[in-house]
Motif scaffolding. Sequence first.
Motif, short mmCIF file in Angstrom:
data_model
loop_
_atom_site.label_atom_id
_atom_site.label_comp_id
_atom_site.label_asym_id
_atom_site.label_seq_id
_atom_site.Cartn_x
_atom_site.Cartn_y
_atom_site.Cartn_z
N TYR A 144 44.32 43.02 35.04
CA TYR A 144 45.54 42.36 34.62
C TYR A 144 46.41 42.25 35.70
O TYR A 144 47.27 41.27 35.89
CB TYR A 144 46.33 43.37 33.65
CG TYR A 144 45.67 43.09 32.42
CD1 TYR A 144 46.34 42.35 31.39
CD2 TYR A 144 44.53 43.93 31.65
CE1 TYR A 144 46.12 42.32 29.95
CE2 TYR A 144 44.26 43.56 30.78
CZ TYR A 144 45.08 43.01 29.64
OH TYR A 144 44.36 42.94 28.49
N LEU A 145 46.36 42.87 37.05
CA LEU A 145 47.24 42.54 38.26
C LEU A 145 46.53 41.42 38.91
O LEU A 145 47.37 40.44 39.27
CB LEU A 145 46.91 43.68 39.20
CG LEU A 145 47.53 45.24 38.79
CD1 LEU A 145 47.21 46.28 39.95
CD2 LEU A 145 49.11 44.93 39.01
N LEU A 146 45.28 41.12 38.68
CA LEU A 146 44.82 39.74 39.35
C LEU A 146 45.16 38.56 38.44
O LEU A 146 45.64 37.38 38.97
CB LEU A 146 43.11 39.84 39.23
CG LEU A 146 42.54 38.51 39.79
CD1 LEU A 146 43.19 38.33 41.24
CD2 LEU A 146 40.96 38.77 39.80
N SER A 193 48.83 34.00 37.95
CA SER A 193 50.01 33.43 37.10
C SER A 193 50.92 33.00 38.07
O SER A 193 51.61 31.90 37.98
CB SER A 193 50.46 34.34 36.09
OG SER A 193 51.71 33.82 35.44
N LYS A 194 51.09 33.68 39.17
CA LYS A 194 52.41 33.37 39.99
C LYS A 194 51.92 32.79 41.22
O LYS A 194 52.87 31.83 41.85
CB LYS A 194 52.93 34.84 40.45
CG LYS A 194 54.35 34.66 41.33
CD LYS A 194 55.38 33.89 40.85
CE LYS A 194 56.36 33.54 41.89
NZ LYS A 194 57.32 32.40 41.15
N LEU A 195 50.91 33.10 42.04
CA LEU A 195 50.65 32.64 43.17
C LEU A 195 49.63 31.61 43.22
O LEU A 195 49.34 31.12 44.56
CB LEU A 195 50.26 33.94 44.07
CG LEU A 195 51.26 34.85 44.30
CD1 LEU A 195 50.96 36.08 45.18
CD2 LEU A 195 52.80 34.43 44.81
N LEU A 255 44.74 44.56 45.81
CA LEU A 255 43.44 43.54 45.08
C LEU A 255 42.78 43.25 46.31
O LEU A 255 41.63 42.81 46.18
CB LEU A 255 44.26 42.39 44.63
CG LEU A 255 44.95 42.70 43.18
CD1 LEU A 255 45.57 41.42 42.65
CD2 LEU A 255 44.11 43.32 42.22
N MET A 256 43.40 43.11 47.51
CA MET A 256 42.63 42.94 48.69
C MET A 256 41.49 43.95 48.98
O MET A 256 40.31 43.71 49.41
CB MET A 256 43.43 42.43 49.96
CG MET A 256 42.97 42.35 51.30
SD MET A 256 43.97 42.18 52.69
CE MET A 256 44.24 43.90 52.99
N VAL A 296 56.70 38.66 36.65
CA VAL A 296 55.52 38.25 35.86
C VAL A 296 54.80 39.48 35.50
O VAL A 296 54.27 39.70 34.29
CB VAL A 296 54.50 37.72 36.91
CG1 VAL A 296 53.11 37.41 36.32
CG2 VAL A 296 55.11 36.02 37.31
N LEU A 297 54.86 40.77 36.13
CA LEU A 297 54.41 41.90 35.87
C LEU A 297 54.98 42.50 34.24
O LEU A 297 54.40 43.02 33.50
CB LEU A 297 54.57 43.09 36.78
CG LEU A 297 53.52 42.98 38.02
CD1 LEU A 297 53.63 44.18 38.87
CD2 LEU A 297 52.14 42.66 37.67
#
Length: 399
Positions: A155-157, A162-164, A197-198, A371-372
């Motif tokens: 969900y974070l990805l 969605s944003k970046l 995420l990285m 977005v979160l």
Amino acid sequence: MKTKVGYKLGILENDKIICDKYWLRVKNDYENPFIYRCKEIGDEFGLSCSEVTRTVEDNAYLAVIDYQCKSCGTAKICYNRAELTSLHSKKWECENCYLKKFHRRLQNSRQERIESALEQRLIEENSYINQLVQFRESQIESVPNLDEIDVVDHYLLVAVISKLATENFRSTTALYDNLGTTLSPFHDLDVKIINRLMRKNLLLVNIENSYILLHAHEECLLQFDLSKMTFDFAYDSGQLKKLIIDSKQSSSKDKLVNSPEYKILCEDIQLNDCINYLTHCSAVNELEIVIGEKIESLLSTCLLRYSVSEIYFIIWKAVKTVSSYSLEFDIDKIIISNLIYDNIQKFHDEIRYKSSENKKHDRDRAHPKSVLNRIFFDEVHGIEDCGFRHTVDDLLKQL
């Protein structure tokens, strides 16, 4: 020693005579070369010795023909006897040549320093690039399969996409370049998410756009400027679209909610929402505040009982109270932080024990829904901006 007297334009006859007598010398007499002493000349013309010398300096000069600059051949010019008698070495250099050589040496020295610094910079850049290539290669080797991605990371990805995501779904834009709706409520949380995420190898470092944003610790470990870096997605556009579609499924949402980390992340989102608003309110009221663990702990405690919208009101009231107080007294930011902390605690207790009315604050343009908030609250619970108007515990009880 061959010499020649030169005169300045417009010299008066008396001054010319004084200059001639002043410079008149006995040939080959090095101990007492001058025929007339300054006092003798002064007595003749009613001048002091210093006035005689000044008259000569202002109206004439002596060119020493056989005493030439070793660089350009210009004859030495003397304006008084002291300058003439101080000539010893034949290796003389005129002022112009000296300054030219000085500036040339200075320029060469600067150029050497520039070249040395550039060489060192290139060595560092090559080192950074090599480390970055190795880091990216290790990432590629460890990219998880789609069905192996942790549900919270999933969900974070999706939020980052969605944003970046760029139009071709291949890479991200930088956090620094994004305006409008934010990824999370606060910049520090944005960076925390990108770093996570990285490290999970879901976002791959973009070598071409990132190596200039790196620097190393003393231990030579790379440090990333995550707010300005761009990344490549570890999956192709088809796989990313599948992740987005899967995130809308009820089974995925249930899996997310049942994750022990879901509640922790939701509480973190709400806390950062409050921190962002506190920072904004303080700045608007020209108050410097230190956001540390003490205030974060208090806000976390408040969020156990009250929603973000209610905490907004408490923060607004606390900052306004301290702002009016600071107009009367000159206080530093540590004291301001403590006063804001005390007032947040005070108004929280007043509302809790019913001695003050509990009010809610609405969102404004300066604090849009992130977005979160949309993905982890609205889409999971099916309620508009529920992460702002409800506590995490209340939302979980409704499931």
